[in-house]
Design an enzyme around this catalytic site. Structure first.
Site, PDB file in Angstrom:
ATOM      1  N   TRP A 135       0.829  -1.216   0.030  1.00 40.42           N
ATOM      2  CA  TRP A 135      -0.122   0.101   0.115  1.00 40.42           C
ATOM      3  C   TRP A 135       0.779   1.528  -0.054  1.00 40.42           C
ATOM      4  CZ3 TRP A 135      -1.150   3.934   3.778  1.00 40.42           C
ATOM      5  CH2 TRP A 135      -2.141   4.672   3.467  1.00 40.42           C
ATOM      6  N   SER A 194       2.844  -7.619   1.596  1.00 37.66           N
ATOM      7  CA  SER A 194       1.725  -6.850   2.603  1.00 37.66           C
ATOM      8  C   SER A 194       0.681  -6.950   1.563  1.00 37.66           C
ATOM      9  CB  SER A 194       2.333  -5.394   2.652  1.00 37.66           C
ATOM     10  OG  SER A 194       1.485  -4.666   3.623  1.00 37.66           O
ATOM     11  N   LEU A 195      -0.023  -5.890   0.980  1.00 39.32           N
ATOM     12  CA  LEU A 195      -1.303  -5.842   0.584  1.00 39.32           C
ATOM     13  C   LEU A 195      -0.909  -6.467  -1.020  1.00 39.32           C
ATOM     14  CD1 LEU A 195      -4.033  -4.897  -0.314  1.00 39.32           C
ATOM     15  CD2 LEU A 195      -3.134  -2.525  -1.157  1.00 39.32           C
ATOM     16  N   PHE A 238       2.385   5.947   7.893  1.00 43.57           N
ATOM     17  CA  PHE A 238       2.345   4.456   7.530  1.00 43.57           C
ATOM     18  C   PHE A 238       3.744   3.911   7.229  1.00 43.57           C
ATOM     19  CE2 PHE A 238       1.114   0.888   5.239  1.00 43.57           C
ATOM     20  CZ  PHE A 238       0.246   0.212   6.044  1.00 43.57           C
ATOM     21  N   LEU A 239       4.541   4.763   6.552  1.00 42.83           N
ATOM     22  CA  LEU A 239       5.892   4.257   6.268  1.00 42.83           C
ATOM     23  C   LEU A 239       6.785   3.918   7.823  1.00 42.83           C
ATOM     24  CD1 LEU A 239       7.030   6.414   3.228  1.00 42.83           C
ATOM     25  CD2 LEU A 239       6.012   4.201   3.433  1.00 42.83           C
ATOM     26  N   ALA A 240       6.457   5.106   8.570  1.00 43.72           N
ATOM     27  CA  ALA A 240       7.307   5.063   9.932  1.00 43.72           C
ATOM     28  C   ALA A 240       6.741   3.829  10.685  1.00 43.72           C
ATOM     29  CB  ALA A 240       6.828   5.986  10.606  1.00 43.72           C
ATOM     30  N   LEU A 241       5.542   3.355  10.538  1.00 41.67           N
ATOM     31  CA  LEU A 241       4.977   2.010  11.157  1.00 41.67           C
ATOM     32  C   LEU A 241       5.659   1.002  10.590  1.00 41.67           C
ATOM     33  CD1 LEU A 241       3.190   0.963  13.383  1.00 41.67           C
ATOM     34  CD2 LEU A 241       1.337   0.701  11.955  1.00 41.67           C
ATOM     35  N   ASP A 293       7.876  -7.582  12.783  1.00 38.91           N
ATOM     36  CA  ASP A 293       6.764  -6.849  12.252  1.00 38.91           C
ATOM     37  C   ASP A 293       5.618  -6.103  13.007  1.00 38.91           C
ATOM     38  OD1 ASP A 293       4.869  -6.125  10.176  1.00 38.91           O
ATOM     39  OD2 ASP A 293       5.261  -7.646   8.837  1.00 38.91           O
ATOM     40  N   HIS A 328       8.585  -4.965   8.882  1.00 40.90           N
ATOM     41  CA  HIS A 328       7.545  -4.933   7.830  1.00 40.90           C
ATOM     42  C   HIS A 328       8.407  -5.272   6.395  1.00 40.90           C
ATOM     43  CE1 HIS A 328       3.736  -5.440   6.301  1.00 40.90           C
ATOM     44  NE2 HIS A 328       3.741  -4.391   5.525  1.00 40.90           N
TER      45      HIS A 328
END
Length: 267
Positions: free
Chosen positions: A20, A81-82, A143-146, A207, A235
């Site tokens: 994503w 991922s997605l 989201f990238l940081a997560l 992750d 991740h």
């Protein structure tokens, strides 16, 4: 052509599907070595990178339909991922077109719920959805940081994710919204026993988005899957632990080429 694809290398066809908010340019430097062993089809998912957003895509099946024309016959599909969920959907719907799967930091069900503890809490995803409506650029950065959090090389992984995203700019807002909807609603658990292609499931030990337990359960439910854990990774293990990741993928492709007996398919 609504889906952009870059083809490089020689050997068996391998299609790469990113996650994503990113694009096909984010895989990392190990891709050049893999191109010496396979013919790579590096896609930008619809609405990401250089791919346009097509009309009529509103769920996982629609996303798979948009990607399907770019699949060569008998391809190995590598999805992160997605992109891994799209890979599973393609394998389910087109078993003769997809010969094998490499599933990276992915899951059959992204959200935790009844009978499934190995996912993100719904409240966290809804926060991202609200943020997307208010400031989608900042939400993508969060989201990238997560994705990098928990990795022993998190700073390096985050720098690479941000740098690669900047190469082609942010994705179409419609693609982001649909992607979150798929993560919220898709549940492939009941379909897994019928996805019989050989599969390699790779998980990151730390992750925070798709816990390694999700990958372990995914591998257990698929009839012919191997499970591999990359220690101390998050991740995006292909960025933070590229050599280890590449070794797993090359080994899987080599075993496929040599034709292991059926009872060696699971380890």
């Amino acid at each position: 052509m609504s889906v952009y694809v870059e083809i490089r290398g020689t050997g068996p066809d391998v299609v790469l599907l990113h996650g994503w908010a990113l694009h096909g340019g984010m895989w990392g430097p190990w891709l050049a070595e893999l191109a010496g062993h396979a013919r790579l089809h590096v896609l930008d998912l619809p609405g990401h990178g250089r791919s346009r957003w097509p009309s009529g895509v509103n769920d996982l099946a629609g996303l798979a339909r948009a990607v399907y024309p770019q699949l060569p016959q008998g391809a190995v599909v590598l999805g992160w991922s997605l992109g891994g969920m799209v890979a599973l959907e393609l394998a389910r719907r087109h078993p003769r077109q997809v010969s094998a799967l490499v599933l990276v930091a992915t899951t059959p069900k992204f959200l935790a719920g009844d009978g499934w503890e190995h996912g993100m809490r719904a409240a966290v995803l809804e926060e991202f959805a609200r943020g997307l409506a208010a400031d989608h650029r900042r939400t993508v950065q969060n989201f990238l940081a997560l994705q990098a959090r928990g990795d022993e090389r998190s700073s390096e992984a985050l720098r690479m994710l941000r740098r690669q995203l900047a190469r082609h700019g942010p994705p179409d807002l419609r693609a982001l919204e649909t992607g979150l909807s798929i993560l919220r609603e898709a549940d492939l658990r009941d379909e897994l026993p019928r996805i019989a292609q050989p599969a390699l499931v790779i998980a990151g030990e730390h992750d925070r988005l798709t816990p390694p337990e999700a990958g372990r359960e995914l591998a257990r439910a698929l009839p012919a899957a191997r499970y591999r854990l990359i220690e101390r990774s998050g991740h995006a293990p292909f960025l933070s632990h590229g050599p280890e990741f590449l070794a797993e993928v090359k080994g899987f492709l080599a075993r496929r080429a040599s034709g292991p007996p059926p009872d060696e398919a699971r380890a």
